[in-house]
Design a protein around this motif. Structure first.
Motif, PDB file in Angstrom:
ATOM      1  N   ILE A  91      -1.144   9.417   0.097  1.00 48.24           N
ATOM      2  CA  ILE A  91      -2.257   9.438  -0.865  1.00 48.24           C
ATOM      3  C   ILE A  91      -2.635   7.994  -1.181  1.00 48.24           C
ATOM      4  O   ILE A  91      -1.770   7.146  -1.412  1.00 48.24           O
ATOM      5  N   LEU A  92      -3.935   7.715  -1.213  1.00 49.03           N
ATOM      6  CA  LEU A  92      -4.465   6.371  -1.490  1.00 49.03           C
ATOM      7  C   LEU A  92      -5.360   6.426  -2.733  1.00 49.03           C
ATOM      8  O   LEU A  92      -6.211   7.302  -2.865  1.00 49.03           O
ATOM      9  N   SER A  93      -5.145   5.507  -3.634  1.00 51.33           N
ATOM     10  CA  SER A  93      -5.955   5.430  -4.860  1.00 51.33           C
ATOM     11  C   SER A  93      -6.185   3.965  -5.197  1.00 51.33           C
ATOM     12  O   SER A  93      -5.545   3.079  -4.638  1.00 51.33           O
ATOM     13  N   GLY A  94      -7.102   3.745  -6.119  1.00 52.50           N
ATOM     14  CA  GLY A  94      -7.415   2.379  -6.534  1.00 52.50           C
ATOM     15  C   GLY A  94      -8.873   2.033  -6.253  1.00 52.50           C
ATOM     16  O   GLY A  94      -9.730   2.907  -6.113  1.00 52.50           O
ATOM     17  N   GLU A  95      -9.136   0.759  -6.147  1.00 53.55           N
ATOM     18  CA  GLU A  95     -10.505   0.263  -6.010  1.00 53.55           C
ATOM     19  C   GLU A  95     -11.070   0.613  -4.637  1.00 53.55           C
ATOM     20  O   GLU A  95     -10.565   0.168  -3.610  1.00 53.55           O
ATOM     21  N   GLY A  96     -12.130   1.415  -4.629  1.00 51.51           N
ATOM     22  CA  GLY A  96     -12.795   1.788  -3.386  1.00 51.51           C
ATOM     23  C   GLY A  96     -12.124   2.905  -2.641  1.00 51.51           C
ATOM     24  O   GLY A  96     -12.564   3.287  -1.540  1.00 51.51           O
ATOM     25  N   ALA A  97     -11.031   3.475  -3.148  1.00 56.28           N
ATOM     26  CA  ALA A  97     -10.344   4.564  -2.459  1.00 56.28           C
ATOM     27  C   ALA A  97     -11.242   5.793  -2.405  1.00 56.28           C
ATOM     28  O   ALA A  97     -11.831   6.198  -3.412  1.00 56.28           O
ATOM     29  N   GLY A  98     -11.335   6.399  -1.224  1.00 54.99           N
ATOM     30  CA  GLY A  98     -12.160   7.578  -1.042  1.00 54.99           C
ATOM     31  C   GLY A  98     -13.623   7.282  -0.822  1.00 54.99           C
ATOM     32  O   GLY A  98     -14.362   8.139  -0.357  1.00 54.99           O
ATOM     33  N   ILE A  99     -14.092   6.075  -1.158  1.00 57.71           N
ATOM     34  CA  ILE A  99     -15.492   5.700  -0.979  1.00 57.71           C
ATOM     35  C   ILE A  99     -15.628   4.673   0.131  1.00 57.71           C
ATOM     36  O   ILE A  99     -16.384   4.849   1.076  1.00 57.71           O
ATOM     37  N   TYR A 124      -9.598  -5.991  -2.639  1.00 56.87           N
ATOM     38  CA  TYR A 124      -9.501  -4.686  -3.291  1.00 56.87           C
ATOM     39  C   TYR A 124      -8.029  -4.404  -3.558  1.00 56.87           C
ATOM     40  O   TYR A 124      -7.168  -4.649  -2.698  1.00 56.87           O
ATOM     41  N   ILE A 125      -7.718  -3.899  -4.710  1.00 55.88           N
ATOM     42  CA  ILE A 125      -6.349  -3.547  -5.089  1.00 55.88           C
ATOM     43  C   ILE A 125      -6.205  -2.029  -4.972  1.00 55.88           C
ATOM     44  O   ILE A 125      -6.930  -1.281  -5.654  1.00 55.88           O
ATOM     45  N   LEU A 126      -5.293  -1.592  -4.115  1.00 54.91           N
ATOM     46  CA  LEU A 126      -5.076  -0.169  -3.854  1.00 54.91           C
ATOM     47  C   LEU A 126      -3.638   0.208  -4.166  1.00 54.91           C
ATOM     48  O   LEU A 126      -2.748  -0.654  -4.221  1.00 54.91           O
ATOM     49  N   THR A 127      -3.427   1.490  -4.357  1.00 50.73           N
ATOM     50  CA  THR A 127      -2.090   2.031  -4.632  1.00 50.73           C
ATOM     51  C   THR A 127      -1.811   3.137  -3.629  1.00 50.73           C
ATOM     52  O   THR A 127      -2.639   4.039  -3.431  1.00 50.73           O
ATOM     53  N   ALA A 128      -0.652   3.059  -2.978  1.00 49.85           N
ATOM     54  CA  ALA A 128      -0.234   4.055  -1.976  1.00 49.85           C
ATOM     55  C   ALA A 128       0.934   4.875  -2.521  1.00 49.85           C
ATOM     56  O   ALA A 128       1.755   4.367  -3.286  1.00 49.85           O
ATOM     57  N   GLN A 129       0.960   6.147  -2.108  1.00 46.74           N
ATOM     58  CA  GLN A 129       2.040   7.035  -2.548  1.00 46.74           C
ATOM     59  C   GLN A 129       2.300   8.069  -1.464  1.00 46.74           C
ATOM     60  O   GLN A 129       1.366   8.547  -0.802  1.00 46.74           O
ATOM     61  N   PRO A 138       6.689  13.483  -5.413  1.00 50.83           N
ATOM     62  CA  PRO A 138       6.706  12.109  -4.906  1.00 50.83           C
ATOM     63  C   PRO A 138       7.996  11.834  -4.156  1.00 50.83           C
ATOM     64  O   PRO A 138       9.086  12.111  -4.661  1.00 50.83           O
ATOM     65  N   LEU A 139       7.867  11.302  -2.967  1.00 52.35           N
ATOM     66  CA  LEU A 139       9.029  10.927  -2.169  1.00 52.35           C
ATOM     67  C   LEU A 139       9.294   9.437  -2.256  1.00 52.35           C
ATOM     68  O   LEU A 139      10.423   9.012  -1.983  1.00 52.35           O
ATOM     69  N   GLU A 140       8.308   8.683  -2.585  1.00 46.47           N
ATOM     70  CA  GLU A 140       8.442   7.244  -2.763  1.00 46.47           C
ATOM     71  C   GLU A 140       7.715   6.849  -4.058  1.00 46.47           C
ATOM     72  O   GLU A 140       6.698   7.441  -4.400  1.00 46.47           O
ATOM     73  N   PRO A 141       8.234   5.883  -4.749  1.00 49.53           N
ATOM     74  CA  PRO A 141       7.489   5.404  -5.922  1.00 49.53           C
ATOM     75  C   PRO A 141       6.147   4.811  -5.482  1.00 49.53           C
ATOM     76  O   PRO A 141       6.046   4.255  -4.390  1.00 49.53           O
ATOM     77  N   PRO A 142       5.089   4.889  -6.309  1.00 53.30           N
ATOM     78  CA  PRO A 142       3.796   4.295  -5.943  1.00 53.30           C
ATOM     79  C   PRO A 142       3.937   2.795  -5.704  1.00 53.30           C
ATOM     80  O   PRO A 142       4.702   2.110  -6.390  1.00 53.30           O
ATOM     81  N   SER A 143       3.236   2.313  -4.719  1.00 49.71           N
ATOM     82  CA  SER A 143       3.297   0.893  -4.377  1.00 49.71           C
ATOM     83  C   SER A 143       1.873   0.334  -4.309  1.00 49.71           C
ATOM     84  O   SER A 143       0.990   0.953  -3.737  1.00 49.71           O
ATOM     85  N   GLU A 144       1.693  -0.839  -4.900  1.00 52.78           N
ATOM     86  CA  GLU A 144       0.368  -1.468  -4.951  1.00 52.78           C
ATOM     87  C   GLU A 144       0.262  -2.549  -3.886  1.00 52.78           C
ATOM     88  O   GLU A 144       1.204  -3.320  -3.664  1.00 52.78           O
ATOM     89  N   PHE A 145      -0.857  -2.624  -3.212  1.00 52.40           N
ATOM     90  CA  PHE A 145      -1.084  -3.674  -2.225  1.00 52.40           C
ATOM     91  C   PHE A 145      -2.554  -4.088  -2.276  1.00 52.40           C
ATOM     92  O   PHE A 145      -3.384  -3.417  -2.881  1.00 52.40           O
ATOM     93  N   ILE A 146      -2.830  -5.209  -1.660  1.00 51.33           N
ATOM     94  CA  ILE A 146      -4.172  -5.817  -1.707  1.00 51.33           C
ATOM     95  C   ILE A 146      -4.762  -5.859  -0.311  1.00 51.33           C
ATOM     96  O   ILE A 146      -4.094  -6.272   0.639  1.00 51.33           O
ATOM     97  N   VAL A 147      -5.991  -5.462  -0.214  1.00 53.02           N
ATOM     98  CA  VAL A 147      -6.748  -5.577   1.034  1.00 53.02           C
ATOM     99  C   VAL A 147      -7.750  -6.699   0.852  1.00 53.02           C
ATOM    100  O   VAL A 147      -8.624  -6.618  -0.011  1.00 53.02           O
ATOM    101  N   LYS A 148      -7.606  -7.761   1.607  1.00 46.98           N
ATOM    102  CA  LYS A 148      -8.512  -8.906   1.516  1.00 46.98           C
ATOM    103  C   LYS A 148      -9.599  -8.776   2.573  1.00 46.98           C
ATOM    104  O   LYS A 148      -9.346  -8.360   3.690  1.00 46.98           O
ATOM    105  N   VAL A 149     -10.815  -9.208   2.175  1.00 51.51           N
ATOM    106  CA  VAL A 149     -11.951  -9.200   3.088  1.00 51.51           C
ATOM    107  C   VAL A 149     -11.997 -10.559   3.778  1.00 51.51           C
ATOM    108  O   VAL A 149     -12.111 -11.595   3.101  1.00 51.51           O
ATOM    109  N   GLN A 150     -11.866 -10.538   5.072  1.00 53.49           N
ATOM    110  CA  GLN A 150     -11.800 -11.784   5.836  1.00 53.49           C
ATOM    111  C   GLN A 150     -13.208 -12.351   6.015  1.00 53.49           C
ATOM    112  O   GLN A 150     -14.141 -11.643   6.376  1.00 53.49           O
ATOM    113  N   ASP A 151     -13.386 -13.650   5.675  1.00 55.73           N
ATOM    114  CA  ASP A 151     -14.701 -14.290   5.697  1.00 55.73           C
ATOM    115  C   ASP A 151     -15.127 -14.630   7.115  1.00 55.73           C
ATOM    116  O   ASP A 151     -14.303 -14.963   7.968  1.00 55.73           O
TER     117      ASP A 151
END
Length: 792
Positions: A91-99, A124-129, A138-151
């Motif tokens: 499952i993916l949530s956070g900024e821009g998730a699903g859009i 964008y800051i996203l959360t994976a679970q 839940p099998l794993e605790p939620p983990s936050e990661f960042i997706v950077k847009v490469q210039d």
């Protein structure tokens, strides 16, 4: 060129992918220690266990402006406990998730579905679970990661302003800073050379140069002269990628103006100026103008002029007109053609402000010779004095000599002069003048008290040239003669008390004299000789132009005499002195014990003494009885009712009063007495209201209501009038306008709105809800339609 750009973009993408993979590996290695639990000692020696996380992701970067046919793979989520049997759901949530970012819940692959712009958003800051697909546990605790847009290099440099304006002094040294232009690049300055700018000059050589790194524009040529060229147009380019091929660029225009310095001295365009002036000119009159040219502008071009030599230094002067930068030669003294016919002047023009840096360019001044020729002219007469002050005594006989004015012709011809008075200054024609010799005489007798000074003007005109004329002001002072006797300064009226004290001053008087101070004060006050031994009053002169009037005796009586007229003689100090007799009015008044006046009316005093208290009471009683009779008469007049039926001779149907009711239709032609509807009080303009809340609900008597189909209009109206008279809440008599009777056989039918209650109406009767309980029935009948509509 297009192929080189595509190749360059492909190389950049490969480099980004390699960099992304390296960063992912580094991130993974950095996080690996967190995948295996290790011990950590707490503050009290307690052993803490860090939970094991089995997350694995392979990519953290995505290239902006990607326009491929398929969604770009951003990264992959994977847990160590995922055995690949599909029981784990990502499952993916956070900024821009699903859009923007979507995830394959089985494989954990994350894709970007939209084109991203780093300049719009850099990360964008996203959360994976990871959860159990069947139980969502839940099998794993939620983990936050960042997706950077490469210039990528997709933004050209842009200058802060489209056009720049700058100034630099002329003749500036090479390398003088003019202005700094600045451009900005929206690309990422921390990645690659996409935002590394280099400035260059496209237009403006060889006069100016620009520093490649800072954008500072400097002068490149020495001794640039503003007088030769004042304005320059320079084009500056800013290019990214460090200025290398393939970079994007932007340009701006810079308008550079050379400002003026004082590097040019003033110069006269000719060596000699010729001028002329008439001998009839007056001092201050302009002789001519000259101008030294200076190509500098502003304060550097300011020039001042001065006369430094010549035989006309005392006769002429020169000033500077700073608007035109001209030297104005003016006449300083009167000229005489017969004495000297020409003058020579040496004029110098010099700069006001001198720049020491350019003093070597020579003296910043220039000289020129001015020759002035004097022209002969027929001059007007000249009076021997600029103005005259003459004196004459008032009351002098007509023809008395006032004085003399004298003028002469300054020309060699010495023409004869004729004198005249400007009648605009002597409208009353008090004076005349002898045309030949200028003697001024009186025509009328003068009065100083009327006009103390006469200001006239006298003309002197040449006999053989009337255009040559001079004018002089003449002030004539009228000397005072003691011809006015002193009088009271104001109208005096004195008051004394009947029981006043003797030898007491009760008023102080003073005088006024129209003559001047020499023939006026000091004033002498006295009583006429025949009453100097007046037994009632006496006068004492205070010798300060005032006098006090004293009471000689006491015991005055208003009944015997309430008014005294005291004559007073006033003399002035003129030579010879003049005097007048003035009358002082003295009234006898009644006073209280403190000396305050109560009454000075002798008639009122006698009237009060002759009337007794009983007589006054009888007069007041009669007045009260008359007032009561008037009030009773008015009351009976108001209560009188008018007859209900008019007399037969007064039954004129055309005189029926029109009022706003609907009537009885075409057959309602029988006349009725309209007087029954009139309010007697309303005739006089006063209509009393009975808008009071009744203590009981009035119910009309059933026996008084007529049959519905009755045709007796008179009975119907009388019945309604009686009901209104007995109803305390009814409006005034003449406002009853509602009738149930419409008449029989009317072609128009009923005009009343009372019978249209069952028909549809467009009127809005919601306001009846606010009229109180008496209108509740009407509100229910007419307002129910809206209620039904709302319910439906």
């Amino acid at each position: 060129m297009k192929e080189d750009s595509c190749l360059h973009a492909a190389l950049i993408c490969l480099g980004m992918l390699y960099y992304s993979h390296a960063m992912s590996t580094e991130k993974l290695n950095h996080l690996r220690p967190s995948l295996h639990g290790h011990h950590e000692k707490g503050k009290e020696g307690q052993v803490l266990h860090r939970s094991k996380r089995g997350w694995v992701w392979n990519q953290f970067f995505v290239i902006e402006e990607y326009t491929g046919p398929d969604p770009v793979l951003v990264g992959k989520l994977h847990s160590d406990i995922d055995s690949g049997d599909g029981n784990i759901k990502y499952i993916l949530s956070g900024e821009g998730a699903g859009i923007i970012f979507v995830i394959d819940d089985k494989s954990g692959n994350i894709h970007a579905t939209k084109t991203l712009d780093r300049e719009e958003r850099a990360q964008y800051i996203l959360t994976a679970q990871a959860v159990d697909r069947n139980t969502n546990r839940p099998l794993e605790p939620p983990s936050e990661f960042i997706v950077k847009v490469q210039d990528i290099n997709d933004n050209p440099p842009e200058f802060l302003h489209e056009n720049y304006h700058a100034n630099v002094p002329e003749r500036s040294n090479v390398g003088t800073s003019v202005i700094q232009v600045t451009a900005s690049d929206a690309d990422d300055p921390t990645y690659g050379n996409s935002a590394k700018l280099v400035y260059s000059i496209l237009e403006g050589q060889p006069y100016f140069s620009v520093e490649a790194q800072t954008g500072i524009i400097r002068t490149a040529l020495p001794n640039m002269d503003r007088e030769a060229k004042e304005e320059y147009h320079v084009v500056i380019q800013a290019k990214d990628m460090g200025g290398h091929m393939g970079g994007l660029s932007g340009t701006t225009k810079v308008t550079i103006t050379l400002t003026d310095v004082n590097d040019n001295p003033p110069k006269f365009p000719q060596s000699v100026y010729q001028m002329s002036i008439s001998e009839a000119s007056i001092p201050g009159e302009e002789v001519g103008r000259l101008k030294a040219k200076d190509p500098d502008i502003g304060e550097n071009g300011l020039v001042t002029y001065s006369i430094i030599d010549g035989d006309g230094v005392e006769m002429f002067e020169i000033t500077t007109d700073y608007e035109t930068q001209e030297g104005v030669v003016k006449l300083k003294k009167l000229l005489d053609y017969e004495t000297k016919k020409s003058y020579s002047l040496k004029v110098e023009a010099a700069n006001v402000h001198i720049d020491p840096k350019f003093i070597s360019n020579g003296p910043f001044k220039d000289t020129v010779t001015v020759k002035v020729a004097v022209e002969d002219a027929d001059e007007p007469p000249i009076f021997l004095a600029p103005s005259y002050i003459l004196e004459v005594q008032e009351n002098a006989a007509a023809g008395a000599v006032v004085g003399r004015v004298h003028a002469k012709d300054p020309d060699a011809a010495n023409s004869a002069i004729r004198y005249s008075i400007d009648r605009h200054t002597d409208l009353e024609r008090y004076f005349s003048i002898s045309p030949e010799d200028g003697y001024i005489k009186t025509i009328k007798t003068l009065d100083r008290e009327e006009i103390a000074w006469h200001n006239i003007s006298v003309f002197a005109t040449e006999v053989y040239n009337r255009h040559q004329e001079a004018k002089v002001p003449v002030a004539i002072k009228v000397l005072d003669v003691n011809d006015n006797a002193p009088k009271f300064a104001s109208t005096y009226e004195a008051f004394i008390c009947e029981n006043g004290q003797s030898n007491k001053a009760f008023i102080t008087i003073t005088a006024d004299d129209k003559d001047d101070a020499a023939n006026g004060p000091r004033f002498i006050f006295s009583l006429p000789p025949e009453i100097i031994h007046n037994p009632n009053f006496t006068l004492i002169d205070n010798r300060d132009n005032t006098a006090g009037i004293y009471v000689r005796r006491g015991g005055f009586s208003r009944q015997k005499q309430d008014l005294y007229l005291l004559p007073i003689v006033i003399s002035d100090g003129g030579i010879p002195p003049m005097s007048s007799t003035n009358t002082l009015t003295i009234r006898v008044c009644g006073c209280d014990s403190n000396g305050s006046m109560l009454s000075c009316n002798a008639e009122a005093y006698i009237l009060n003494a002759g009337l007794s208290t009983g007589a006054l009471i009888a007069i007041l009683a009669c007045i009260v009885i008359l007032l009561v009779i008037v009030v009773l008469f008015v009351t009976l007049k108001r209560q009188k009712k008018e007859p209900l039926i008019v007399f037969e001779e007064e039954d004129v149907r055309e005189n029926i009063i029109t009022y706003d009711d609907e009537g009885g239709g075409e057959e309602d032609t029988e006349a009725f007495d309209i007087a029954t509807l009139q309010n007697p009080d309303g005739i006089n303009g006063f209509i009393p209201r009975k808008d009071i809340k009744p203590e009981y609900q009035y119910m009309p008597r059933p026996g008084l209501r007529p049959a519905p189909n009755s045709v007796d209009v008179d009975d119907f109206i009388n019945t309604r009038i009686q009901e209104a008279d007995n109803d305390p809440t009814a409006p005034p008599y003449d406002s009853i306008q509602i009738y149930g009777y419409e008449g029989r056989g009317s072609v128009a039918g009923s005009l009343s709105s009372l019978e249209s209650a069952t028909t549809d109406s467009d009127l809005d009767y919601d306001y009846l809800q606010n009229w109180g309980p008496r209108f509740k029935k009407l509100a229910d009948l007419y307002g129910s339609k809206d209620t039904f509509d709302d319910d439906s």
